[in-house]
Design a protein around this motif. Sequence first.
Motif, mmCIF file in Angstrom:
data_model
loop_
_atom_site.group_PDB
_atom_site.id
_atom_site.type_symbol
_atom_site.label_atom_id
_atom_site.label_comp_id
_atom_site.label_asym_id
_atom_site.label_seq_id
_atom_site.Cartn_x
_atom_site.Cartn_y
_atom_site.Cartn_z
ATOM 1 N N TYR A 44 0.832 -1.199 0.000
ATOM 2 C CA TYR A 44 0.000 0.000 0.000
ATOM 3 C C TYR A 44 0.875 1.261 0.000
ATOM 4 N N ASP A 45 1.885 1.287 0.876
ATOM 5 C CA ASP A 45 2.771 2.452 0.922
ATOM 6 C C ASP A 45 3.585 2.593 -0.375
ATOM 7 N N ALA A 46 3.934 1.466 -0.979
ATOM 8 C CA ALA A 46 4.668 1.517 -2.251
ATOM 9 C C ALA A 46 3.808 2.174 -3.334
ATOM 10 N N ILE A 47 2.514 1.804 -3.364
ATOM 11 C CA ILE A 47 1.606 2.405 -4.358
ATOM 12 C C ILE A 47 1.507 3.915 -4.115
ATOM 13 N N CYS A 48 1.400 4.313 -2.852
ATOM 14 C CA CYS A 48 1.327 5.750 -2.534
ATOM 15 C C CYS A 48 2.611 6.461 -2.972
ATOM 16 N N THR A 49 3.767 5.831 -2.735
ATOM 17 C CA THR A 49 5.043 6.421 -3.162
ATOM 18 C C THR A 49 5.074 6.575 -4.683
ATOM 19 N N MET A 50 4.580 5.554 -5.381
ATOM 20 C CA MET A 50 4.563 5.612 -6.839
ATOM 21 C C MET A 50 3.750 6.813 -7.334
ATOM 22 N N PHE A 51 2.604 7.057 -6.687
ATOM 23 C CA PHE A 51 1.787 8.209 -7.094
ATOM 24 C C PHE A 51 2.427 9.538 -6.678
ATOM 25 N N ILE A 81 -5.472 -6.242 -6.829
ATOM 26 C CA ILE A 81 -6.750 -6.921 -7.056
ATOM 27 C C ILE A 81 -6.748 -8.315 -6.419
ATOM 28 N N GLY A 82 -5.666 -8.646 -5.712
ATOM 29 C CA GLY A 82 -5.622 -9.919 -4.995
ATOM 30 C C GLY A 82 -6.422 -9.840 -3.704
ATOM 31 N N LYS A 83 -6.382 -10.913 -2.950
ATOM 32 C CA LYS A 83 -7.199 -10.979 -1.742
ATOM 33 C C LYS A 83 -6.468 -10.451 -0.512
ATOM 34 N N GLN A 84 -5.155 -10.214 -0.667
ATOM 35 C CA GLN A 84 -4.378 -9.841 0.524
ATOM 36 C C GLN A 84 -4.652 -8.414 0.991
ATOM 37 N N ASP A 85 -4.342 -8.184 2.276
ATOM 38 C CA ASP A 85 -4.430 -6.839 2.841
ATOM 39 C C ASP A 85 -3.142 -6.086 2.465
ATOM 40 N N LEU A 86 -3.287 -5.070 1.607
ATOM 41 C CA LEU A 86 -2.107 -4.373 1.059
ATOM 42 C C LEU A 86 -1.294 -3.666 2.133
ATOM 43 N N ASN A 87 -1.939 -3.367 3.259
ATOM 44 C CA ASN A 87 -1.225 -2.695 4.346
ATOM 45 C C ASN A 87 -0.289 -3.633 5.098
ATOM 46 N N HIS A 88 -0.543 -4.932 4.971
ATOM 47 C CA HIS A 88 0.278 -5.897 5.715
ATOM 48 C C HIS A 88 1.038 -6.838 4.802
ATOM 49 N N LEU A 89 1.090 -6.471 3.510
ATOM 50 C CA LEU A 89 1.845 -7.278 2.549
ATOM 51 C C LEU A 89 3.132 -6.510 2.223
ATOM 52 N N PRO A 90 4.309 -7.043 2.619
ATOM 53 C CA PRO A 90 5.545 -6.306 2.305
ATOM 54 C C PRO A 90 5.914 -6.455 0.830
ATOM 55 N N VAL A 91 6.575 -5.432 0.289
ATOM 56 C CA VAL A 91 6.888 -5.453 -1.143
ATOM 57 C C VAL A 91 7.815 -6.601 -1.527
ATOM 58 N N ASN A 92 8.625 -7.097 -0.579
ATOM 59 C CA ASN A 92 9.558 -8.159 -0.977
ATOM 60 C C ASN A 92 8.871 -9.484 -1.311
ATOM 61 N N ILE A 93 7.562 -9.571 -1.043
ATOM 62 C CA ILE A 93 6.801 -10.765 -1.448
ATOM 63 C C ILE A 93 6.460 -10.713 -2.939
ATOM 64 N N ILE A 94 6.241 -9.521 -3.457
ATOM 65 C CA ILE A 94 5.746 -9.424 -4.846
ATOM 66 C C ILE A 94 6.767 -8.862 -5.829
ATOM 67 N N MET A 95 7.899 -8.361 -5.331
ATOM 68 C CA MET A 95 8.850 -7.718 -6.251
ATOM 69 C C MET A 95 9.606 -8.740 -7.108
ATOM 70 N N THR A 96 10.117 -8.267 -8.246
ATOM 71 C CA THR A 96 11.101 -9.037 -9.015
ATOM 72 C C THR A 96 12.421 -8.879 -8.278
ATOM 73 N N ARG A 97 13.129 -9.996 -8.023
ATOM 74 C CA ARG A 97 14.330 -9.893 -7.191
ATOM 75 C C ARG A 97 15.584 -10.351 -7.937
ATOM 76 N N MET A 98 16.717 -9.977 -7.407
ATOM 77 C CA MET A 98 17.988 -10.472 -7.936
ATOM 78 C C MET A 98 17.977 -11.987 -7.838
ATOM 79 N N PRO A 99 18.538 -12.753 -8.794
ATOM 80 C CA PRO A 99 19.286 -12.294 -9.965
ATOM 81 C C PRO A 99 18.429 -12.087 -11.219
ATOM 82 N N ASN A 100 17.097 -11.913 -11.036
ATOM 83 C CA ASN A 100 16.229 -11.776 -12.217
ATOM 84 C C ASN A 100 16.060 -10.337 -12.686
ATOM 85 N N ILE A 101 16.804 -9.421 -12.095
ATOM 86 C CA ILE A 101 16.666 -8.010 -12.468
ATOM 87 C C ILE A 101 17.628 -7.673 -13.607
#
Lengths: 156, 156
Positions: A44-51, A81-101
């Motif tokens: 949630y905070d990541a989305i706010c930062t993006m905006f 649009i997933g079922k998770q609570d965006l306030n309690h989902l850390p970005v490291n769960i959904i980000m693309t991570r090394m070495p795939n960057i």
Amino acid sequence: ARPRVGYFYTGKSGTQLLTENLKKLFVKDYQSIPVVISENVSVYDAICTMFLEDVGTLFVADGASHLAGVLSRKDLLRASIGKQDLNHLPVNIIMTRMPNITFCERDDLLIEAAKKLIERQIDALPVVKESPGGLEIVGRLTKTNITKAFVTLADE
Amino acid sequence: ARPRVGYFYTGKSGTQLLTENLKKLFVKDYQSIPVVISENVSVYDAICTMFLEDVGTLFVADGASHLAGVLSRKDLLRASIGKQDLNHLPVNIIMTRMPNITFCERDDLLIEAAKKLIERQIDALPVVKESPGGLEIVGRLTKTNITKAFVTLADE
């Protein structure tokens, strides 16, 4: 006798000159400032930062300020649009991570960075610098930067 | 006497030749297929369409198949973190609508379309054709198309 002024004919076609001009454009001359968040920030905070920062891609740094992940608008939209609570989902769960960057460096040719964007079907590359233990994030190179370079070519 | 072969010196610099080459690139040669939805579709379904079609921008058509709106990933992300029920929110509430839509035509210069993308700070333009009563959507021009054109310039 005619005065010998002006250019010499170099034997190069317009296309060759064009290619040569493109080889003078470097990432460092077109890159933008990176927007970096830490990996325990919520989606949630990541989305706010993006905006707030008005960017399409965020970079995620680990505790040592090294590149750990990349978050695109697409990643954040999928999570939202997933079922998770965006306030309690850390970005490291959904980000693309090394070495795939896929990344680039300041002294890379702009054209090489553009090829990476197309081949990997991504919107932005982190511009990085090797540092002990990881990659330091020094910039952001996007399709917007390439589009600006394209416009600049015609204006010169 | 020397044989008169090869090119004539045209008095043009590399930059002028570059600019001339750019003036040979048209929207119609680089545009993509548009993804069009109708204006009573829900925001949730629009997001699903965006993922299924793997595009960053959707165009919205009215009952007469004319251009009525544009939806970016940013518009959909903003809506998705709002309080509304995405299944019951129609896209025509959140879309950018005429006359605020920036568009281009097939025969426009690619460089002019690129300038519009930069000046209006948008990711995509609908490619349209004037038709009685509105604009018919015939294509989609994005920063990805411009980036591809930029890469092509170097490969020729």
